[in-house]
Every structure is written in C-alpha cells, then in structure tokens.
Write a protein that holds these residues in place. Structure first.
Motif, PDB file in Angstrom:
ATOM      1  N   LYS A  66       0.838  -1.208   0.000  1.00 64.08           N
ATOM      2  CA  LYS A  66       0.000   0.000   0.000  1.00 64.08           C
ATOM      3  C   LYS A  66       0.868   1.251   0.000  1.00 64.08           C
ATOM      4  O   LYS A  66       0.571   2.216  -0.707  1.00 64.08           O
ATOM      5  N   SER A  67       1.944   1.244   0.789  1.00 68.70           N
ATOM      6  CA  SER A  67       2.809   2.425   0.834  1.00 68.70           C
ATOM      7  C   SER A  67       3.530   2.625  -0.500  1.00 68.70           C
ATOM      8  O   SER A  67       3.773   3.762  -0.899  1.00 68.70           O
ATOM      9  N   CYS A  68       3.854   1.548  -1.213  1.00 65.32           N
ATOM     10  CA  CYS A  68       4.464   1.685  -2.541  1.00 65.32           C
ATOM     11  C   CYS A  68       3.514   2.382  -3.505  1.00 65.32           C
ATOM     12  O   CYS A  68       3.930   3.264  -4.263  1.00 65.32           O
ATOM     13  N   VAL A  69       2.246   2.009  -3.478  1.00 66.82           N
ATOM     14  CA  VAL A  69       1.265   2.644  -4.348  1.00 66.82           C
ATOM     15  C   VAL A  69       1.084   4.113  -3.960  1.00 66.82           C
ATOM     16  O   VAL A  69       1.076   5.002  -4.822  1.00 66.82           O
ATOM     17  N   ILE A  70       0.984   4.391  -2.659  1.00 65.17           N
ATOM     18  CA  ILE A  70       0.782   5.761  -2.189  1.00 65.17           C
ATOM     19  C   ILE A  70       1.972   6.645  -2.529  1.00 65.17           C
ATOM     20  O   ILE A  70       1.818   7.740  -3.079  1.00 65.17           O
ATOM     21  N   HIS A 130      -3.289 -16.617  -5.422  1.00 65.53           N
ATOM     22  CA  HIS A 130      -4.269 -15.743  -4.778  1.00 65.53           C
ATOM     23  C   HIS A 130      -4.606 -16.233  -3.368  1.00 65.53           C
ATOM     24  O   HIS A 130      -4.671 -15.443  -2.431  1.00 65.53           O
ATOM     25  N   SER A 131      -4.795 -17.521  -3.216  1.00 66.24           N
ATOM     26  CA  SER A 131      -5.176 -18.077  -1.911  1.00 66.24           C
ATOM     27  C   SER A 131      -4.029 -18.057  -0.913  1.00 66.24           C
ATOM     28  O   SER A 131      -4.256 -18.146   0.286  1.00 66.24           O
ATOM     29  N   GLY A 132      -2.793 -17.948  -1.394  1.00 65.53           N
ATOM     30  CA  GLY A 132      -1.651 -17.966  -0.495  1.00 65.53           C
ATOM     31  C   GLY A 132      -1.138 -16.593  -0.093  1.00 65.53           C
ATOM     32  O   GLY A 132      -0.145 -16.488   0.623  1.00 65.53           O
ATOM     33  N   ARG A 133      -1.811 -15.536  -0.523  1.00 66.64           N
ATOM     34  CA  ARG A 133      -1.360 -14.177  -0.204  1.00 66.64           C
ATOM     35  C   ARG A 133      -1.828 -13.769   1.182  1.00 66.64           C
ATOM     36  O   ARG A 133      -2.931 -14.128   1.605  1.00 66.64           O
ATOM     37  N   PRO A 134      -1.014 -12.977   1.866  1.00 70.94           N
ATOM     38  CA  PRO A 134      -1.472 -12.422   3.149  1.00 70.94           C
ATOM     39  C   PRO A 134      -2.713 -11.551   2.927  1.00 70.94           C
ATOM     40  O   PRO A 134      -2.908 -10.977   1.849  1.00 70.94           O
ATOM     41  N   GLU A 135      -3.521 -11.455   3.946  1.00 73.46           N
ATOM     42  CA  GLU A 135      -4.752 -10.674   3.848  1.00 73.46           C
ATOM     43  C   GLU A 135      -4.427  -9.214   3.512  1.00 73.46           C
ATOM     44  O   GLU A 135      -3.537  -8.609   4.098  1.00 73.46           O
ATOM     45  N   GLY A 136      -5.130  -8.675   2.555  1.00 73.33           N
ATOM     46  CA  GLY A 136      -4.964  -7.281   2.179  1.00 73.33           C
ATOM     47  C   GLY A 136      -3.891  -7.020   1.144  1.00 73.33           C
ATOM     48  O   GLY A 136      -3.684  -5.876   0.760  1.00 73.33           O
ATOM     49  N   LEU A 137      -3.200  -8.035   0.668  1.00 74.72           N
ATOM     50  CA  LEU A 137      -2.117  -7.830  -0.297  1.00 74.72           C
ATOM     51  C   LEU A 137      -2.633  -7.764  -1.735  1.00 74.72           C
ATOM     52  O   LEU A 137      -2.065  -7.047  -2.559  1.00 74.72           O
ATOM     53  N   GLN A 182      -5.297  -6.363  -3.074  1.00 73.96           N
ATOM     54  CA  GLN A 182      -5.814  -5.060  -3.500  1.00 73.96           C
ATOM     55  C   GLN A 182      -4.699  -4.120  -3.945  1.00 73.96           C
ATOM     56  O   GLN A 182      -4.767  -3.583  -5.048  1.00 73.96           O
ATOM     57  N   PRO A 183      -3.650  -3.872  -3.146  1.00 73.81           N
ATOM     58  CA  PRO A 183      -2.612  -2.962  -3.639  1.00 73.81           C
ATOM     59  C   PRO A 183      -1.845  -3.521  -4.836  1.00 73.81           C
ATOM     60  O   PRO A 183      -1.396  -2.756  -5.696  1.00 73.81           O
ATOM     61  N   LEU A 184      -1.707  -4.838  -4.920  1.00 71.61           N
ATOM     62  CA  LEU A 184      -1.057  -5.407  -6.100  1.00 71.61           C
ATOM     63  C   LEU A 184      -1.899  -5.135  -7.340  1.00 71.61           C
ATOM     64  O   LEU A 184      -1.364  -4.821  -8.405  1.00 71.61           O
ATOM     65  N   GLY A 185      -3.194  -5.239  -7.198  1.00 74.29           N
ATOM     66  CA  GLY A 185      -4.077  -4.950  -8.322  1.00 74.29           C
ATOM     67  C   GLY A 185      -4.131  -3.471  -8.669  1.00 74.29           C
ATOM     68  O   GLY A 185      -4.243  -3.100  -9.832  1.00 74.29           O
ATOM     69  N   LEU A 186      -4.020  -2.627  -7.662  1.00 74.81           N
ATOM     70  CA  LEU A 186      -4.064  -1.184  -7.893  1.00 74.81           C
ATOM     71  C   LEU A 186      -2.737  -0.615  -8.376  1.00 74.81           C
ATOM     72  O   LEU A 186      -2.650   0.570  -8.679  1.00 74.81           O
ATOM     73  N   SER A 187      -1.733  -1.456  -8.472  1.00 77.17           N
ATOM     74  CA  SER A 187      -0.425  -0.959  -8.903  1.00 77.17           C
ATOM     75  C   SER A 187      -0.432  -0.476 -10.353  1.00 77.17           C
ATOM     76  O   SER A 187       0.512   0.178 -10.781  1.00 77.17           O
ATOM     77  N   PHE A 188      -1.515  -0.749 -11.096  1.00 78.49           N
ATOM     78  CA  PHE A 188      -1.618  -0.200 -12.448  1.00 78.49           C
ATOM     79  C   PHE A 188      -1.621   1.327 -12.413  1.00 78.49           C
ATOM     80  O   PHE A 188      -1.254   1.982 -13.389  1.00 78.49           O
ATOM     81  N   SER A 189      -2.016   1.912 -11.280  1.00 82.55           N
ATOM     82  CA  SER A 189      -2.042   3.375 -11.164  1.00 82.55           C
ATOM     83  C   SER A 189      -0.652   3.985 -11.243  1.00 82.55           C
ATOM     84  O   SER A 189      -0.509   5.178 -11.533  1.00 82.55           O
ATOM     85  N   PRO A 237      -0.445  -6.039 -12.058  1.00 85.71           N
ATOM     86  CA  PRO A 237      -1.898  -6.284 -12.021  1.00 85.71           C
ATOM     87  C   PRO A 237      -2.355  -7.353 -13.015  1.00 85.71           C
ATOM     88  O   PRO A 237      -3.288  -8.107 -12.721  1.00 85.71           O
ATOM     89  N   LEU A 238      -1.701  -7.435 -14.161  1.00 80.10           N
ATOM     90  CA  LEU A 238      -2.061  -8.492 -15.111  1.00 80.10           C
ATOM     91  C   LEU A 238      -1.711  -9.869 -14.555  1.00 80.10           C
ATOM     92  O   LEU A 238      -2.470 -10.826 -14.731  1.00 80.10           O
ATOM     93  N   LEU A 239      -0.576  -9.963 -13.889  1.00 76.27           N
ATOM     94  CA  LEU A 239      -0.201 -11.238 -13.262  1.00 76.27           C
ATOM     95  C   LEU A 239      -1.163 -11.605 -12.136  1.00 76.27           C
ATOM     96  O   LEU A 239      -1.516 -12.776 -11.970  1.00 76.27           O
ATOM     97  N   VAL A 240      -1.580 -10.617 -11.357  1.00 78.85           N
ATOM     98  CA  VAL A 240      -2.538 -10.861 -10.268  1.00 78.85           C
ATOM     99  C   VAL A 240      -3.859 -11.376 -10.845  1.00 78.85           C
ATOM    100  O   VAL A 240      -4.410 -12.361 -10.355  1.00 78.85           O
ATOM    101  N   ALA A 241      -4.345 -10.714 -11.877  1.00 79.08           N
ATOM    102  CA  ALA A 241      -5.600 -11.151 -12.506  1.00 79.08           C
ATOM    103  C   ALA A 241      -5.445 -12.539 -13.108  1.00 79.08           C
ATOM    104  O   ALA A 241      -6.329 -13.387 -12.973  1.00 79.08           O
ATOM    105  N   GLY A 242      -4.321 -12.785 -13.763  1.00 81.30           N
ATOM    106  CA  GLY A 242      -4.077 -14.098 -14.357  1.00 81.30           C
ATOM    107  C   GLY A 242      -3.990 -15.202 -13.325  1.00 81.30           C
ATOM    108  O   GLY A 242      -4.549 -16.288 -13.523  1.00 81.30           O
ATOM    109  N   SER A 243      -3.322 -14.935 -12.208  1.00 77.44           N
ATOM    110  CA  SER A 243      -3.210 -15.971 -11.172  1.00 77.44           C
ATOM    111  C   SER A 243      -4.556 -16.251 -10.532  1.00 77.44           C
ATOM    112  O   SER A 243      -4.880 -17.396 -10.210  1.00 77.44           O
ATOM    113  N   TRP A 244      -5.363 -15.203 -10.372  1.00 78.67           N
ATOM    114  CA  TRP A 244      -6.698 -15.394  -9.814  1.00 78.67           C
ATOM    115  C   TRP A 244      -7.549 -16.238 -10.761  1.00 78.67           C
ATOM    116  O   TRP A 244      -8.242 -17.164 -10.336  1.00 78.67           O
TER     117      TRP A 244
END
Length: 126
Positions: free
Chosen positions: A22-26, A74-81, A83-90, A111-118
């Motif tokens: 989240k801090s990386c995106v911000i 996707h199932s192995g990610r820590p909670e809350g991770l 969303q910011p990975l997906g928002l990194s397109f910004s 974000p494309l990798l996140v969507a693809g893995s999901w």
C-alpha cells in the motif's frame, strides 16, 4: 492498547507486506507532486527531479512485483495484499507524467499477473 497492535505508518496500513504494498502505491502516486514542483525549476534541476521521481516509481513497481513473486497464488497471499497489487496499475500514470515509458508498461505487469493468477486458480477449482 494491545501490545500486538501494529503502530506507526505501516501499522495504520494494516502491517506486514500488505502495508508495504500500500505504501508503494501511495508513495509512487504522491511522487507526481515532484513533477509539479519540477515544472517551476530551471532545466538542470528539473531533469534531476524528474529522474528522482522516475526512480521512486521504478522502485515501487519492483517492490510490488517482488511481493507478487513471493505470493503468486491468490489463496496464499497475506490478507490485504491482493488489492494494492491490483491497484499498482495506477503507477502507470505516475510514470506517464514524465514520459517514462518503461515504467508505464512495467506498472501494468503486476496487475495483469494478479488477474491471471486469480483466473488460473479459479478455473482450477471449477
């Protein structure tokens, strides 16, 4: 206050790797302010400030990509991770303001990798 409660900036963002993401995106998006400041400076200082902004965005993109590599499923990610990975397109916008084309395209990879893995994980369960 519970001693296990995270404090500070990263604690308010949820703590752990999700807070780092989240801090990386911000910070990456906030670096656009450097471009606005640099627009009023002489050319030499402007170029230096623009390269500083590009470096900030590049580091943010690489950290987010590294977090995805550590947690590709996707199932192995820590909670809350996720969303910011997906928002990194910004961060593509932050790269675009200085015309840093490698950053524009690199910001779209995570974000494309996140969507693809999901999608892969979801289709495997069906």
């Amino acid at each position: 206050m519970n001693s296990n409660t995270p404090t500070g900036f990263l604690g308010r963002l949820g703590g752990g790797e999700a807070a780092i993401a989240k801090s990386c995106v911000i910070v990456g998006l906030a670096s656009i302010v450097l471009v606005a400041v640099g627009a009023r400076l002489p050319d030499e200082a402007k170029d230096t400030l623009y390269w500083l902004q590009r470096g900030i965005v590049a580091v943010a993109i690489l950290i987010l990509l590294g977090l995805f590599i550590r947690h590709p499923r996707h199932s192995g990610r820590p909670e809350g991770l996720t969303q910011p990975l997906g928002l990194s397109f910004s961060l593509a916008l932050a790269s675009l303001v200085t015309g840093f084309w490698p950053g524009v395209f690199a910001a779209l990879v995570t974000p494309l990798l996140v969507a693809g893995s999901w999608l892969m994980e979801r289709s495997g369960r069906a």
